[in-house]
Enzyme design. Structure first.
Site, mmCIF file in Angstrom:
data_model
loop_
_atom_site.group_PDB
_atom_site.id
_atom_site.type_symbol
_atom_site.label_atom_id
_atom_site.label_comp_id
_atom_site.label_asym_id
_atom_site.label_seq_id
_atom_site.Cartn_x
_atom_site.Cartn_y
_atom_site.Cartn_z
ATOM 1 N N ASP A 15 -87.946 58.473 12.623
ATOM 2 C CA ASP A 15 -89.391 58.247 12.618
ATOM 3 C C ASP A 15 -89.784 56.788 12.798
ATOM 4 O O ASP A 15 -90.957 56.467 12.873
ATOM 5 C CB ASP A 15 -90.009 58.780 11.322
ATOM 6 C CG ASP A 15 -89.595 57.966 10.118
ATOM 7 O OD1 ASP A 15 -88.747 57.070 10.252
ATOM 8 O OD2 ASP A 15 -90.136 58.216 9.030
ATOM 9 N N TYR B 42 -85.382 47.500 12.408
ATOM 10 C CA TYR B 42 -84.081 47.517 11.723
ATOM 11 C C TYR B 42 -83.136 46.421 12.226
ATOM 12 O O TYR B 42 -82.141 46.116 11.568
ATOM 13 C CB TYR B 42 -83.415 48.891 11.863
ATOM 14 C CG TYR B 42 -83.866 49.821 10.762
ATOM 15 C CD1 TYR B 42 -83.171 49.905 9.558
ATOM 16 C CD2 TYR B 42 -85.006 50.595 10.904
ATOM 17 C CE1 TYR B 42 -83.593 50.736 8.539
ATOM 18 C CE2 TYR B 42 -85.443 51.428 9.889
ATOM 19 C CZ TYR B 42 -84.731 51.498 8.708
ATOM 20 O OH TYR B 42 -85.160 52.314 7.692
ATOM 21 N N ARG C 71 -84.363 48.541 -2.888
ATOM 22 C CA ARG C 71 -85.316 49.528 -2.348
ATOM 23 C C ARG C 71 -85.174 50.888 -3.057
ATOM 24 O O ARG C 71 -86.172 51.550 -3.309
ATOM 25 C CB ARG C 71 -85.098 49.677 -0.832
ATOM 26 C CG ARG C 71 -85.985 50.716 -0.147
ATOM 27 C CD ARG C 71 -87.462 50.379 -0.222
ATOM 28 N NE ARG C 71 -88.293 51.459 0.314
ATOM 29 C CZ ARG C 71 -89.553 51.678 -0.017
ATOM 30 N NH1 ARG C 71 -90.170 50.882 -0.880
ATOM 31 N NH2 ARG C 71 -90.228 52.678 0.515
HETATM 32 P P1 NAD Z 1 -84.888 62.913 -1.266
HETATM 33 O O1 NAD Z 1 -83.826 62.149 -1.948
HETATM 34 O O2 NAD Z 1 -86.258 62.909 -1.802
HETATM 35 O O3 NAD Z 1 -84.425 64.444 -1.112
HETATM 36 C C1 NAD Z 1 -83.178 64.763 -0.604
HETATM 37 C C2 NAD Z 1 -82.716 66.089 -1.181
HETATM 38 O O4 NAD Z 1 -81.482 66.429 -0.547
HETATM 39 C C3 NAD Z 1 -82.439 66.083 -2.685
HETATM 40 O O5 NAD Z 1 -83.266 67.002 -3.336
HETATM 41 C C4 NAD Z 1 -80.962 66.495 -2.783
HETATM 42 O O6 NAD Z 1 -80.694 67.325 -3.878
HETATM 43 C C5 NAD Z 1 -80.755 67.212 -1.471
HETATM 44 N N1 NAD Z 1 -79.347 67.324 -1.060
HETATM 45 C C6 NAD Z 1 -78.371 66.414 -1.176
HETATM 46 N N2 NAD Z 1 -77.214 66.883 -0.670
HETATM 47 C C7 NAD Z 1 -77.474 68.133 -0.212
HETATM 48 C C8 NAD Z 1 -76.680 69.135 0.404
HETATM 49 N N3 NAD Z 1 -75.382 68.916 0.685
HETATM 50 N N4 NAD Z 1 -77.265 70.301 0.728
HETATM 51 C C9 NAD Z 1 -78.565 70.517 0.454
HETATM 52 N N5 NAD Z 1 -79.375 69.601 -0.134
HETATM 53 C C10 NAD Z 1 -78.823 68.419 -0.462
HETATM 54 O O7 NAD Z 1 -84.843 62.357 0.212
HETATM 55 P P2 NAD Z 1 -85.980 62.175 1.300
HETATM 56 O O8 NAD Z 1 -86.731 60.934 1.016
HETATM 57 O O9 NAD Z 1 -86.676 63.456 1.497
HETATM 58 O O10 NAD Z 1 -85.064 61.881 2.553
HETATM 59 C C11 NAD Z 1 -84.137 62.843 2.992
HETATM 60 C C12 NAD Z 1 -83.279 62.309 4.096
HETATM 61 O O11 NAD Z 1 -84.063 61.990 5.221
HETATM 62 C C13 NAD Z 1 -82.521 61.024 3.742
HETATM 63 O O12 NAD Z 1 -81.270 61.070 4.358
HETATM 64 C C14 NAD Z 1 -83.370 59.954 4.378
HETATM 65 O O13 NAD Z 1 -82.632 58.795 4.660
HETATM 66 C C15 NAD Z 1 -83.787 60.656 5.625
HETATM 67 N N6 NAD Z 1 -84.947 60.132 6.331
HETATM 68 C C16 NAD Z 1 -84.747 59.885 7.647
HETATM 69 C C17 NAD Z 1 -85.767 59.444 8.425
HETATM 70 C C18 NAD Z 1 -85.469 59.163 9.857
HETATM 71 O O14 NAD Z 1 -86.097 58.334 10.471
HETATM 72 N N7 NAD Z 1 -84.474 59.813 10.471
HETATM 73 C C19 NAD Z 1 -87.033 59.250 7.863
HETATM 74 C C20 NAD Z 1 -87.227 59.530 6.505
HETATM 75 C C21 NAD Z 1 -86.159 59.987 5.748
HETATM 76 C C1 G6P Z 2 -87.693 54.645 8.113
HETATM 77 C C2 G6P Z 2 -86.438 55.026 8.812
HETATM 78 C C3 G6P Z 2 -85.715 56.075 8.053
HETATM 79 C C4 G6P Z 2 -85.472 55.630 6.635
HETATM 80 C C5 G6P Z 2 -86.773 55.269 5.985
HETATM 81 C C6 G6P Z 2 -86.517 54.649 4.624
HETATM 82 O O1 G6P Z 2 -88.623 55.652 8.181
HETATM 83 O O2 G6P Z 2 -86.653 55.463 10.123
HETATM 84 O O3 G6P Z 2 -84.525 56.352 8.715
HETATM 85 O O4 G6P Z 2 -84.861 56.647 5.888
HETATM 86 O O5 G6P Z 2 -87.444 54.329 6.753
HETATM 87 O O6 G6P Z 2 -87.709 54.595 3.952
HETATM 88 P P1 G6P Z 2 -87.756 54.349 2.390
HETATM 89 O O7 G6P Z 2 -89.217 54.346 2.146
HETATM 90 O O8 G6P Z 2 -87.020 55.500 1.756
HETATM 91 O O9 G6P Z 2 -87.080 53.040 2.145
HETATM 92 MN MN MN Z 3 -84.745 56.377 10.909
#
Ligand code: NAD
Ligand code: G6P
Ligand code: MN
Length: 420
Positions: free
Chosen positions: A148, A243, A263
């Site tokens: 994102d 990043y 963070r």
């Molecule tokens: P969060 O910590 O609020 O929730 C993650 C959930 O995953 C937790 O409830 C945990 O219990 C669950 N989990 C862990 N291992 C698991 C497994 N093996 N099977 C099923 N569930 C499992 O996290 P969030 O803030 O919602 O973020 C989730 C993911 O998305 C993170 O990896 C974060 O870095 C990623 N993220 C990526 C982007 C991006 O740009 N690609 C943007 C935002 C968040």
């Molecule tokens: C951006 C990135 C994600 C990352 C997030 C972290 O959205 O694209 O890959 O997980 O920032 O945000 P946070 O608020 O959890 O530091």
């Molecule tokens: Mn990302």
């Protein structure tokens, strides 16, 4: 998704998590909310894979293996050695990658077992390493990896030139969390905005005055948007992904970090608390009216992606895909981030031509580190993970890399495969 239900109608929504206690709070609150706001939508939450993954069209995957407790370790262990501690970059990202691969393979296999025609739209991090692992270990799986950050930054760019993201079309090359925009044009007229945006970014970075970005508003994020100014200074040809600051200005980053409060701590004290407090309030009151759950605009791109596949919408989006010539002078088997046209058959990457030596060299160093992580995971190789850490531009020496590796192995017991 409710906000987008006119564009993407849903029959059923299921939540899956492997932590029933954490899930239960959100599940219960959402049950109340959905009864009020979308009574026709079938909703359930479960920790049972068969129940969760059966009869689904899309799996929107965002797991955090090791949760915030381990993110905190990823950030704090490097800082002990004066090295950047970050969720997806450098040693923290490598440690997280080693944890995520298992969790991702597990849910991909559930999807393929119970709903073989479904697509997984993944943004579980570290997306670059996860994407490389799925390329190697599940090459035929229908998994799309998306980030994102380019979406959020494009929104800021659109604010800078007084328009909206849907009116813009970009060209971009790089890896996940490691790339550059080469063009930002008006979709209808073809007008090129990049020079105007660069002028603004040279002064202010991507910091804008408009408060619509709900995802990247905390103080530390504001500093990140601002720092893009110095990223443009080192590579003035293109607009940078934020990043890149961890790779170009690690000393600045470490100097500004508090090794006792990173963070992960900011998120646990902020977003995590707000979301769970709101959920508990909804449960207590038995209603979600004025309940404190808000639409987070950052998620709408997942709907765009699902729509593109479901309705063959031919949407132009940045995705993390196997290069295969999209960047002409870069390795075919590298997972790169480039614009793609997405339809029912998945993404068709768009050719971005040749890239300059400076960017190419940086990308090759980074992508090789990512590939070594995946090889280390598969082979259980200490040597390869040591090489991966040493190759990361953020890590100053092989000596520090080795100390970091030994600490990370200790902290990740039970999550990583055993390394020999
Ligand atoms: P969060 O910590 O609020 O929730 C993650 C959930 O995953 C937790 O409830 C945990 O219990 C669950 N989990 C862990 N291992 C698991 C497994 N093996 N099977 C099923 N569930 C499992 O996290 P969030 O803030 O919602 O973020 C989730 C993911 O998305 C993170 O990896 C974060 O870095 C990623 N993220 C990526 C982007 C991006 O740009 N690609 C943007 C935002 C968040
Ligand atoms: C951006 C990135 C994600 C990352 C997030 C972290 O959205 O694209 O890959 O997980 O920032 O945000 P946070 O608020 O959890 O530091
Ligand atoms: Mn990302």
């Amino acid at each position: 998704m409710l906000e987008n239900s006119d564009r993407f109608p849903m029959r059923e929504l299921k939540l899956y998590d492997n932590d029933g206690d954490r899930q239960g709070i959100l599940g219960e609150a959402l049950e109340i909310l959905l009864k009020e706001q979308a009574p026709d939508l079938k909703f359930s939450y479960t920790t049972d894979p068969e129940e969760a993954f059966s009869d689904v069209d899309f799996v929107m995957a965002h797991i955090r293996v090791g949760k915030y407790e381990m993110r905190e370790q990823d950030e704090k262990i490097p800082l002990k050695y004066g090295v950047v501690g970050q969720e997806t970059c450098g040693p923290g990202g490598i440690a997280y990658g080693m944890r995520s691969i298992n969790g991702m393979l597990e849910i991909i296999d559930y999807m393929e077992k119970y709903s073989p025609d479904a697509w997984m739209l993944n943004y579980s991090n570290p997306a670059a390493i996860v994407a490389e692992a799925t390329r190697v270990l599940r090459p035929d799986s229908k998994v799309l990896n998306i980030c994102d950050m380019p979406v959020g930054t494009l929104r800021r760019m659109s604010q800078i030139v007084g328009t909206t993201p849907d009116k813009l079309e970009v060209s971009y090359f790089g890896l996940n969390h490691f790339g550059w925009w080469t063009s930002v044009k008006d979709k209808a007229t073809g007008y090129e905005y990049i020079n105007e945006i660069k002028e603004y970014v040279a002064e202010n970075g991507y910091l804008t005055q408009v408060e619509v970005d709900t995802q990247h508003m905390d103080e530390s994020w504001q500093a990140t948007h601002k720092k893009a100014k110095d990223l443009l200074a080192i590579e003035p040809n293109y607009l940078p992904n934020t990043y890149l600051k961890y790779y170009f200005y690690p000393d600045y980053e470490v100097a500004g970090s508090n090794p006792e409060f990173t963070r992960a701590n900011e998120v646990m004290a902020g977003r995590e608390k707000q979301v769970f407090t709101a959920a508990r309030n909804i449960i207590e009151k038995g209603t979600a009216v004025d309940g404190g759950f808000h639409i987070d605009s950052h998620a709408s791109f997942i709907v765009d992606l699902a729509r593109a596949i479901a309705f063959n919408a031919k949407e132009r989006m940045l995705l993390i895909v196997e290069n295969n010539g999209a960047i002409a002078n870069f390795d075919d088997d590298a997972m790169v981030e480039v614009p793609c046209i997405v339809g029912s058959d998945g993404p068709e990457p768009l050719a971005q031509g040749k890239i300059p030596a400076f960017n190419r060299a940086l990308m090759l160093q980074q992508v090789t580190a990512e590939k070594l992580v995946v090889e280390a995971y598969i082979e259980g190789s200490y040597q390869k993970l040591w090489q991966a850490l040493s190759l990361s531009k953020i890590v100053p020496s092989a000596e520090v890399a080795k100390q970091l590796l030994d600490d990370l192995i200790e902290a990740n017991k039970g999550y990583w495969p055993e390394l020999k």
